[in-house]
Design an enzyme around this catalytic site. Structure first.
Site, mmCIF file in Angstrom:
data_model
loop_
_atom_site.group_PDB
_atom_site.id
_atom_site.type_symbol
_atom_site.label_atom_id
_atom_site.label_comp_id
_atom_site.label_asym_id
_atom_site.label_seq_id
_atom_site.Cartn_x
_atom_site.Cartn_y
_atom_site.Cartn_z
ATOM 1 N N CYS A 70 42.374 48.838 37.800
ATOM 2 C CA CYS A 70 41.041 48.443 38.283
ATOM 3 C C CYS A 70 40.038 49.482 37.825
ATOM 4 O O CYS A 70 40.216 50.674 38.083
ATOM 5 C CB CYS A 70 41.065 48.355 39.816
ATOM 6 S SG CYS A 70 39.453 48.137 40.600
ATOM 7 N N CYS A 177 35.892 45.025 33.059
ATOM 8 C CA CYS A 177 36.544 44.777 34.349
ATOM 9 C C CYS A 177 37.873 44.121 34.031
ATOM 10 O O CYS A 177 37.922 43.194 33.214
ATOM 11 C CB CYS A 177 35.686 43.868 35.230
ATOM 12 S SG CYS A 177 36.516 43.245 36.714
#
Length: 262
Positions: A70, A177
């Site tokens: 992440c 992302c």
């Protein structure tokens, strides 16, 4: 060999699938936080607390390394995670692939969450690795959430909005992302190339992060190894299985298929 991966949700799937491709014999532990997601809107302190809990749940399974799958958690929680787990468990963060994207020259676009777009962290990476490139930062509100919940219409709208902000002569696109790598084909379809234009080059993080995890534990890639690797799934510390949303993506189905074989 056992490698753990953590995220608030299914953004860890691309890196997990990449590890599985490089080492089909590696046992995987994927630790997410359905009770606390999304992490993006949380304060850095709150996010770090959630990330530590998810990391400790994974570390209880005694992995050889932990991948923080992440970008947001890597920005805010990596120092705390390393302080808590290293040197026993090496911790590998996820950094947007700005350096390789800029190395090819030409215009670069970085698609990222609104919180990351324009942040001191991303601006620092641009200054360090893309000072000579023409870079467009593209915020993608709602895209990670739509991917997380397998919301096809939400993905379509968010991708279309971000595509409208992306210069048509962009040469390289950074997927800033980890969730975005799950919908690369939809993004590619929303950015058609004019006649004579070279193909748009996509830069995700999954392959590089998987390779770095192997390096940190002194292992070599061996895609031809026997596919004996197991899969352990943790939801906010509780044993679970891959969610329907995870199985909606090719990466999740690939992991699910290997898990079903054992």
């Amino acid at each position: 060999m056992k490698i753990a991966l953590m995220d608030s949700g299914i953004g860890l799937l691309p890196a997990a699938a990449a590890v599985r491709r490089l080492r089909p014999d590696a046992d995987l532990v994927i630790s997410s936080d359905p009770d606390g997601m999304p992490w993006g809107p949380r304060t850095p302190e709150d996010l770090t607390e959630r990330a530590l809990a998810v990391a400790r749940a994974a570390a209880a399974h005694r992995p050889d390394a932990l991948v923080v799958g992440c970008n947001t958690a890597s920005v805010h929680a990596l120092p705390a995670l390393r302080a808590a787990l290293e040197p026993l468990v090496p911790v590998i963060g996820t950094v947007p692939a700005i350096k390789p994207a800029a190395a090819g020259g030409g215009k670069v676009a970085i698609w990222a969450t609104p919180a990351t777009t324009g942040s001191p962290y991303q601006r620092g990476l641009i200054r360090e690795f893309a000072a000579g490139a023409e870079v467009t930062e593209v915020p993608c509100p709602g895209l990670a959430d739509a991917v997380e919940h397998d919301d096809a219409e939400g993905v379509r709208r968010a991708v279309a909005a971000a595509a409208a902000l992306t210069p048509p002569d962009t040469r390289a696109l950074v997927l800033g992302c980890t969730h975005y790598e799950l919908v690369e084909e939809q993004i590619r379809a929303a950015l058609p190339r004019a006649a004579g234009q070279p193909p748009l080059v996509f830069h995700g993080s999954a392959e590089a992060v998987a390779a770095q995890a192997l390096r940190r534990i002194g292992a070599e890639a061996d895609p031809g190894a026997a596919p004996t690797g197991t899969l352990t799934v943790l939801h906010s510390g509780r044993p679970g299985t891959l969610t329907p949303a995870a199985l909606a993506y090719a990466e999740g189905r690939a992991l699910g298929a290997t898990a079903a074989a054992h």
